[in-house]
Scaffold this active site. Structure first.
Site, PDB file in Angstrom:
ATOM      1  N   GLU A   1       4.891  -5.026   6.864  1.00  0.00           N
ATOM      2  CA  GLU A   1       4.070  -4.111   7.675  1.00  0.00           C
ATOM      3  C   GLU A   1       4.566  -3.985   9.107  1.00  0.00           C
ATOM      4  OE1 GLU A   1       2.881  -6.237   5.498  1.00  0.00           O
ATOM      5  OE2 GLU A   1       0.936  -5.640   4.692  1.00  0.00           O
TER       6      GLU A   1
ATOM      7  N   GLY B   1       0.570  -5.042   1.060  1.00  0.00           N
ATOM      8  CA  GLY B   1      -0.679  -4.975   0.306  1.00  0.00           C
ATOM      9  C   GLY B   1      -0.564  -5.648  -1.054  1.00  0.00           C
TER      10      GLY B   1
ATOM     11  N   ALA C   1       0.866  -1.174   0.000  1.00  0.00           N
ATOM     12  CA  ALA C   1       0.000   0.000   0.000  1.00  0.00           C
ATOM     13  C   ALA C   1       0.905   1.226   0.000  1.00  0.00           C
ATOM     14  CB  ALA C   1      -0.879  -0.026   1.240  1.00  0.00           C
TER      15      ALA C   1
ATOM     16  N   GLU D   1      -1.015  -9.197  -0.471  1.00  0.00           N
ATOM     17  CA  GLU D   1      -2.431  -9.450  -0.191  1.00  0.00           C
ATOM     18  C   GLU D   1      -3.241  -9.502  -1.488  1.00  0.00           C
ATOM     19  OE1 GLU D   1      -2.745  -6.282   2.794  1.00  0.00           O
ATOM     20  OE2 GLU D   1      -3.214  -7.834   4.279  1.00  0.00           O
TER      21      GLU D   1
HETATM   22  N1  COA Z   1       4.625   3.471  -0.269  1.00  0.00           N
HETATM   23  C1  COA Z   1       5.064   4.646  -0.740  1.00  0.00           C
HETATM   24  N2  COA Z   1       6.269   4.814  -1.297  1.00  0.00           N
HETATM   25  C2  COA Z   1       7.053   3.737  -1.379  1.00  0.00           C
HETATM   26  C3  COA Z   1       6.666   2.481  -0.893  1.00  0.00           C
HETATM   27  C4  COA Z   1       5.379   2.370  -0.319  1.00  0.00           C
HETATM   28  N3  COA Z   1       4.906   1.210   0.133  1.00  0.00           N
HETATM   29  N4  COA Z   1       7.659   1.609  -1.109  1.00  0.00           N
HETATM   30  C5  COA Z   1       8.650   2.292  -1.702  1.00  0.00           C
HETATM   31  N5  COA Z   1       8.272   3.575  -1.867  1.00  0.00           N
HETATM   32  C6  COA Z   1       9.061   4.636  -2.496  1.00  0.00           C
HETATM   33  C7  COA Z   1      10.253   5.033  -1.653  1.00  0.00           C
HETATM   34  O1  COA Z   1       9.898   5.993  -0.696  1.00  0.00           O
HETATM   35  C8  COA Z   1      11.202   5.555  -2.682  1.00  0.00           C
HETATM   36  O2  COA Z   1      10.784   6.862  -2.987  1.00  0.00           O
HETATM   37  P1  COA Z   1      11.867   8.010  -3.241  1.00  0.00           P
HETATM   38  O3  COA Z   1      12.638   7.552  -4.427  1.00  0.00           O
HETATM   39  O4  COA Z   1      11.034   9.200  -3.459  1.00  0.00           O
HETATM   40  O5  COA Z   1      12.692   8.053  -2.019  1.00  0.00           O
HETATM   41  C9  COA Z   1      10.914   4.698  -3.904  1.00  0.00           C
HETATM   42  O6  COA Z   1       9.623   4.123  -3.682  1.00  0.00           O
HETATM   43  C10 COA Z   1      11.895   3.577  -4.134  1.00  0.00           C
HETATM   44  O7  COA Z   1      12.033   2.854  -2.907  1.00  0.00           O
HETATM   45  P2  COA Z   1      13.451   2.395  -2.370  1.00  0.00           P
HETATM   46  O8  COA Z   1      13.220   1.739  -1.077  1.00  0.00           O
HETATM   47  O9  COA Z   1      14.389   3.534  -2.410  1.00  0.00           O
HETATM   48  O10 COA Z   1      13.852   1.368  -3.534  1.00  0.00           O
HETATM   49  P3  COA Z   1      14.409  -0.090  -3.455  1.00  0.00           P
HETATM   50  O11 COA Z   1      14.422  -0.577  -4.836  1.00  0.00           O
HETATM   51  O12 COA Z   1      15.642  -0.107  -2.642  1.00  0.00           O
HETATM   52  O13 COA Z   1      13.335  -0.953  -2.623  1.00  0.00           O
HETATM   53  C11 COA Z   1      11.206  -1.833  -2.024  1.00  0.00           C
HETATM   54  C12 COA Z   1      12.054  -1.187  -3.133  1.00  0.00           C
HETATM   55  C13 COA Z   1       9.782  -1.940  -2.528  1.00  0.00           C
HETATM   56  C14 COA Z   1      11.734  -3.233  -1.703  1.00  0.00           C
HETATM   57  C15 COA Z   1      11.284  -0.970  -0.752  1.00  0.00           C
HETATM   58  O14 COA Z   1      10.969   0.355  -1.099  1.00  0.00           O
HETATM   59  C16 COA Z   1      10.345  -1.365   0.334  1.00  0.00           C
HETATM   60  O15 COA Z   1      10.619  -2.285   1.076  1.00  0.00           O
HETATM   61  N6  COA Z   1       9.223  -0.646   0.457  1.00  0.00           N
HETATM   62  C17 COA Z   1       8.311  -0.829   1.540  1.00  0.00           C
HETATM   63  C18 COA Z   1       7.294  -1.828   1.167  1.00  0.00           C
HETATM   64  C19 COA Z   1       6.298  -1.934   2.291  1.00  0.00           C
HETATM   65  O16 COA Z   1       6.561  -1.706   3.450  1.00  0.00           O
HETATM   66  N7  COA Z   1       5.123  -2.349   1.917  1.00  0.00           N
HETATM   67  C20 COA Z   1       4.116  -2.581   2.883  1.00  0.00           C
HETATM   68  C21 COA Z   1       3.160  -1.486   2.899  1.00  0.00           C
HETATM   69  S1  COA Z   1       1.593  -2.245   3.096  1.00  0.00           S
END
Ligand code: COA
Length: 694
Positions: free
Chosen positions: A125, A102, A63, A105
């Protein structure tokens, strides 16, 4: 369908493609687009199945964290997933990249799942203090059983496609290559076989032993001490046994919302954003050129130098490791080999990986060999004259443009920069011990450091999987300078009558992994005594008087390594109270005519933590820390400040800077200006009614 979801028809198979960069979060237009795609596929009699996949580097990675806690547009994620559950035609999720939260999910609400072999799956999460809210706990349990569900959702780690397949979380692994084609073929096969929709919600909860809950509760209370989300997640999983699937989904969502509204999630989401924000440096354009780094030199092979060598080669960066003489080099290689061999023996590393790493290390005793490196990290003994001599040598033997970084913890990098004769190439790269384990890296910009050098070391930090935070030059940079104020206050508290064990306990219950005295014993009291000696010229009389560490070192009590320090240690380094410490404190009080008093826990906590907040405010006004984010990220990752409080600056904001200031003013009246003069920035912000974060 929407700005972010397109709809395509290939014969009897429809395809909804999400394209919402950077990581395809389930933002409003994605949810609307997918809902529309399902409606359209359901309505068209020619369509027999629907594939959901994503463009770009990943399937939905969760999400949108920025939407958490805000009013959310319809359809909500659970509503969309309910539509998927009830769809009359099979829905196939085609998965690649990181299928998280999400996004996982969504995948689990689809009826069939096919993934590329390098796909990773997880529920992060918990790291945001949040309970999965769209069936994550319920569908995972029904598909994969309790053990896998508890592990995935409460620890927040990831599993690969093979593991997901073995656990029943996905149905097929596609061949490397064209996922879209593989998913279409898979859907066509399902249709040809007459396979219909299949909702995970219609499966029974697993017949696993409910004792798993109790076990997990015990482990989590220890391993994730202080955090509320892991236990709430257990409660959410258990709902599946207490009510039917639909009712459990409603309750799970309520727990999710409750967790999002709580202070820990707010703090953890702040940390998520702050960790990404510190990569963007104010005043340093994102397109600043970086210098190539294909070979790193490390000079000085003590504990820090070795750790740095290990961190580099673990990330595939070749290293030239230079020691003082052959004896030092041999000892270093022996120590490194021993550590990795034990990882191989434990099964956490393969012999092949170890051999690969070792092959990346070239050893030498001649600094002139560093001419082959384009970045050299100095990790020799913490002595200004020795380091100045090394920088003078490096300035001569390395090629022009070679970046020269010091791993010093508190010496002045501007002085080293001048000694090199090439100050624009000089910076700090301050690793934390053990350097191959600790994630924090304080990169230090000195007065004349070239912006390209700053951009290069920030990029290198990320490349070696560290969390680089930029600091300016000062005694101790961010973490050790703030820590030194905590240590000082801890010694004063003991002089005033607080027992070291009680002080440690207060910080432990705040959420630190250990208190200042246990930490001193672990790091070595001789190390602490040396640091105090180096600062003695600028120390106050009261600081010099609180010479407990020197007293213990004088008696050969060096902490854990000698079996005695603030605490006593048995052969397994298990701590117990040390009567010698009580005797030392009593004698100290008598010698100096000190009256001991009972000190409450609140005062102990405030004095230890507000001393750091006040110092943080000074770091900000001096420009040493560019922003409060740098401080929070550094303290959480360098000192173990509990992430679920958001770090010192965020935490102080939650209390209210006016309240923090009032307490500091009280301490100033009691303890004196020398220790408690509030930082001007704190006074200013408190007067303006704002926080460190605007
Ligand atoms: N919501 C909003 N923004 C998100 C996001 C999320 N769930 N996941 C990643 N982003 C954004 C980051 O803030 C970053 O933005 P920026 O470039 O403006 O700083 C961009 O996406 C890239 O993320 P980053 O973490 O720098 O890239 P990465 O390739 O190293 O990792 C992920 C990608 C998806 C593995 C990592 O971002 C991550 O673990 N995200 C969290 C996922 C999460 O917690 N999901 C559960 C929510 S329900």
């Amino acid at each position: 369908m929407s700005d972010t979801v397109s709809f395509h028809v290939h014969g009897a198979i429809a395809e909804a493609v999400v394209d919402n960069p950077p990581v395809n979060t389930t933002s409003a237009s994605v949810r609307q687009g997918l809902a529309e795609a399902i409606r359209k596929a359901e309505a068209d009699p020619a369509i027999r199945a629907l594939v959901i996949r994503c463009a770009g580097k990943t399937f939905i990675a969760g999400a949108d964290i920025k939407e958490f806690g805000k009013p959310i547009a319809e359809p909500h994620l659970p509503t969309l997933l309910e539509m998927m559950d009830r769809a009359a035609k099979p829905i196939v999720a085609a998965l690649h990249g990181t299928v998280l939260g999400g996004g996982f999910e969504v995948a689990l609400a689809a009826h069939y799942r096919i993934a590329l072999p390098d796909t990773r799956f997880g529920f992060p999460e918990v790291k945001l203090g949040v309970v999965p809210g769209a069936g994550g706990t319920q569908r995972t349990a029904r598909l994969a059983g309790l053990e896998t569900t508890i592990k995935l959702t409460t620890e927040g780690g990831q599993i690969n496609a093979a593991k997901a397949r073995a656990s029943g979380l996905i149905d097929a692994i596609a061949e490397e290559g064209d996922l879209a084609a593989a998913a279409l073929a898979y859907a066509e096969k399902l249709v040809a076989q007459g396979q219909g929709p299949r909702s995970a919600g219609s499966l029974p909860m697993p017949a696993d032993d409910p004792a798993l809950f109790e076990e997990a509760r015990k482990t989590l209370s220890r391993k994730m001490r202080g955090q509320t989300a892991p236990l709430k997640i257990l409660d959410a999983i258990r709902l599946g046994y207490e009510m039917d699937f639909d009712a459990a989904l409603v309750q799970e969502l309520a727990l999710c919302r409750e967790s999002i509204a709580g202070p820990q999630s707010k703090a953890l989401r702040h940390m998520f954003a702050a960790e990404r924000e510190v990569a963007r440096i104010p005043g340093l354009p994102a397109d600043t050129a970086t210098r190539p780094v294909d070979r790193v030199g490390v000079i000085g092979l003590g504990a820090m130098g070795r750790g740095i060598v290990m961190a580099m080669v673990s990330a595939g960066v070749p290293v030239i490791a230079v020691g003082l003489d052959q004896g030092h080099v041999d000892a270093a290689m022996k120590a490194i080999t021993k550590m990795w061999s034990s990882s191989v023996a434990k099964g956490s590393m393969t012999q092949e990986a170890m051999d690969k790493r070792l092959a990346l290390i070239t050893i030498s005793t001649d600094p002139r060999d560093l001419t082959a490196a384009n970045l050299v990290i100095e990790a020799v003994t913490e002595n200004l004259d020795v380091k100045k001599a090394v920088f003078a040598t490096l300035g001569q033997v390395t090629r022009p443009g070679t970046i020269l970084a010091s791993n010093t913890s508190f010496l002045n990098i501007d002085t080293l920069a001048d000694a090199s004769g090439r100050p624009e190439d000089v910076c700090g790269m301050h690793f934390f011990n053990p350097a191959h384990v600790m994630r924090l890296l304080e990169n230090v910009r000195a007065a004349k450091t070239d912006p390209e050098v700053v951009a290069t070391i920030m990029a290198l930090g990320k490349r070696i999987a560290k969390l680089p935070v930029l600091s300016g030059v000062c005694d101790g940079f961010i973490v050790n300078r703030m820590l030194s104020k905590r240590s000082r206050e801890a010694f004063f508290l003991v002089e005033e009558g607080a027992s070291p064990a009680v002080v440690d306990k207060v910080l432990l219950s705040y959420g630190f992994p250990m208190g200042p005295f246990a930490l001193g014993d672990l790091a070595g009291l001789d190390v602490q005594a040396a640091a105090r000696k180096a600062r003695a010229a600028t120390a106050t009389e009261r600081e010099l008087r609180a010479d407990f560490v020197e007293q213990m070192v004088g008696e050969g009590r060096l902490g854990q390594k000698s079996g005695s320090g603030w605490y006593s240690y048995d052969e397994n380094r298990k701590a117990s109270p040390n009567p010698q410490t009580d005797a030392m404190i009593a004698a100290h009080a008598e010698r100096h005519g000190l009256t001991l008093r009972e000190i409450g826990k609140e005062e102990i906590q405030q004095r230890l933590l507000y001393a750091m907040v006040n110092e943080g405010a000074k770091l900000l006004s001096e420009g040493i820390a560019p922003r409060p984010q740098e401080i929070d990220v550094a303290m959480v990752n360098g000192l173990g400040w509990p992430s679920y409080t958001g770090g010192p600056m965020f935490w102080a904001d939650q209390i209210g800077l006016d309240k923090v200031l009032a307490t500091i003013e009280r301490f100033r009246a009691e303890q004196g200006d020398a220790y408690w003069t509030p930082a001007p920035l704190l006074v200013q912000y408190a007067a303006e009614g704002r926080g460190f974060y605007a």
